[in-house]
Design a protein around this motif. Structure first.
Motif, PDB file in Angstrom:
ATOM      1  N   ILE A   1      34.160  33.171  25.771  1.00  0.00           N
ATOM      2  CA  ILE A   1      35.488  32.564  25.886  1.00  0.00           C
ATOM      3  C   ILE A   1      35.523  31.670  27.121  1.00  0.00           C
ATOM      4  N   ASN A   2      36.023  30.447  26.944  1.00  0.00           N
ATOM      5  CA  ASN A   2      36.141  29.524  28.075  1.00  0.00           C
ATOM      6  C   ASN A   2      36.983  30.149  29.179  1.00  0.00           C
TER       7      ASN A   2
ATOM      8  N   ASP B   1      37.019  42.904  25.677  1.00  0.00           N
ATOM      9  CA  ASP B   1      37.655  43.690  26.732  1.00  0.00           C
ATOM     10  C   ASP B   1      38.741  42.875  27.420  1.00  0.00           C
ATOM     11  N   ARG B   2      39.656  43.567  28.053  1.00  0.00           N
ATOM     12  CA  ARG B   2      40.765  42.879  28.730  1.00  0.00           C
ATOM     13  C   ARG B   2      40.289  41.985  29.867  1.00  0.00           C
TER      14      ARG B   2
ATOM     15  N   ASN C   1      46.897  36.085  32.234  1.00  0.00           N
ATOM     16  CA  ASN C   1      46.197  36.231  33.507  1.00  0.00           C
ATOM     17  C   ASN C   1      46.816  37.339  34.360  1.00  0.00           C
ATOM     18  N   LYS C   2      46.328  37.492  35.560  1.00  0.00           N
ATOM     19  CA  LYS C   2      46.772  38.612  36.391  1.00  0.00           C
ATOM     20  C   LYS C   2      48.143  38.385  37.006  1.00  0.00           C
ATOM     21  N   ALA C   3      48.728  37.213  36.781  1.00  0.00           N
ATOM     22  CA  ALA C   3      50.148  37.010  37.055  1.00  0.00           C
ATOM     23  C   ALA C   3      50.965  37.213  35.781  1.00  0.00           C
TER      24      ALA C   3
ATOM     25  N   PRO D   1      37.193  35.918  34.064  1.00  0.00           N
ATOM     26  CA  PRO D   1      37.550  36.329  35.421  1.00  0.00           C
ATOM     27  C   PRO D   1      39.045  36.429  35.688  1.00  0.00           C
ATOM     28  N   SER D   2      39.865  35.573  35.051  1.00  0.00           N
ATOM     29  CA  SER D   2      41.289  35.533  35.379  1.00  0.00           C
ATOM     30  C   SER D   2      42.134  36.498  34.568  1.00  0.00           C
TER      31      SER D   2
END
Length: 321
Positions: free
Chosen positions: A77-78, A27-28, A57-59, A32-33
């Motif tokens: 995934i790390n 999943d996308r 990431n979200k940026a 967490p980032s």
């Protein structure tokens, strides 16, 4: 080799390749980032599998992350990106990293990716354990994408496919091959494959690029690739296959006129970039005649498709441009 992921062809399907019923497998928001996880590479490792994953990431900063799996479907995934150490160079500057491929050659796992160094170029690195990573000299000048190494030397030299491009969303693209004696200096560049004429095979008429690591078969190198058409709604990416000569892989023996897999499911048609099937990795078992292809869907998630290796080869020969 670890048992590769597999699901039998659905009873109502006559397709050469078919999707895993539980797609997408990543999943996308798997870490967490992340804004999206797609266009990633996996290989057998230990008693399971390891991978290098593109996680934006979200940026929407693009980077690559290591991950592990027992079955090739469920991944851990790390949460932090790969940190490179110096390999055969002290120049490990990188504005971004994306679309990795991974292959085991001789004594280590080699990673290639699109590396940001005054524009997109082909980054190269290696690891022995997917814990420590070493970056090498970039293979080519900008601008270039889709660097894909062959899993063994050809005529005594390392070989890599790539797609020279420009600094943006390239409106063109051919597949080339280059050779190296040492994984540092690259040359002997040869054209492999161009986009097809629109009238003959429109799904691949704008650009083509190599996907997973090529697979050596009795018919030559099986190269899974992506093809692109520029539509009124933008680029549409689909998956095809070609057979390259074993000893002279710049020579294309066969190439699919119809695609093997195109965007049709909701997770392929809807996402950050709609209508994208982008293969980056393949696991195969020649004895069991199995092929599992990992692909990025809509530049958002990771999915997997299956096929019989012999059927993909025969389809490529029977339906060649």
């Amino acid at each position: 080799m670890s048992t590769i992921p597999w699901q039998d062809r659905p009873e109502n399907s006559n397709d050469v390749m078919w999707r895993y019923s539980e797609n997408p497998i990543i999943d996308r928001y798997a870490i967490p980032s992340s804004n999206s996880i797609f266009n990633s590479a996996v290989v057998p490792f230990g008693d399971g599998f390891a991978g290098v994953f593109r996680c934006d990431n979200k940026a929407v900063q693009m980077n690559i992350f290591a991950g592990f799996s027992k079955n090739g479907i469920d991944w851990d995934i790390n949460h932090e990106p790969i940190v490179m150490q110096s390999g055969n160079t002290d120049m490990i500057e990188s504005a971004y990293k994306y679309d990795p491929r991974v292959v085991f050659i001789e004594d280590r796992y080699w990673i290639t990716w699109c590396n940001g160094y005054n524009g997109p170029t082909i980054g190269i690195g290696y690891t022995f354990d997917f814990k420590e990573f070493f970056q090498c000299e970039n293979a080519f000048l900008p601008f270039n994408r889709n660097g894909v190494l062959f899993p063994q030397k050809i005529n005594g030299k390392y070989a890599m496919l790539s797609r020279p491009s420009d600094n943006g969303h390239t409106p063109f693209g051919d597949i080339w091959i280059s050779y190296s004696p040492d994984m540092k200096y690259w040359g002997e560049h040869r054209l492999v494959m161009k986009p097809s004429p629109f009238e003959q095979s429109a799904w691949q008429c704008t650009k083509v690029g190599a996907g997973p690591i090529p697979i050596l078969t009795s018919e030559g190198w099986l190269m899974i690739y992506h093809g692109v058409i520029n539509t009124c709604n933008g680029f549409r990416y689909a998956m095809g296959a070609a057979l390259l000569d074993e000893n002279a892989p710049d020579q294309v023996k066969y190439r699919t006129q119809p695609y093997l897999l195109g965007p049709a499911e909701i997770y392929e048609m809807v996402g950050d970039v709609p209508n994208v099937v982008f293969p980056c990795a393949a696991l195969h078992d020649i004895e069991e005649d199995k092929l599992a292809v990992y692909y990025g869907a809509a530049d958002t998630v990771v999915a997997i498709a299956f096929g019989k290796l012999s059927e993909v080869i025969q389809f490529t020969k029977d339906n060649s441009l």
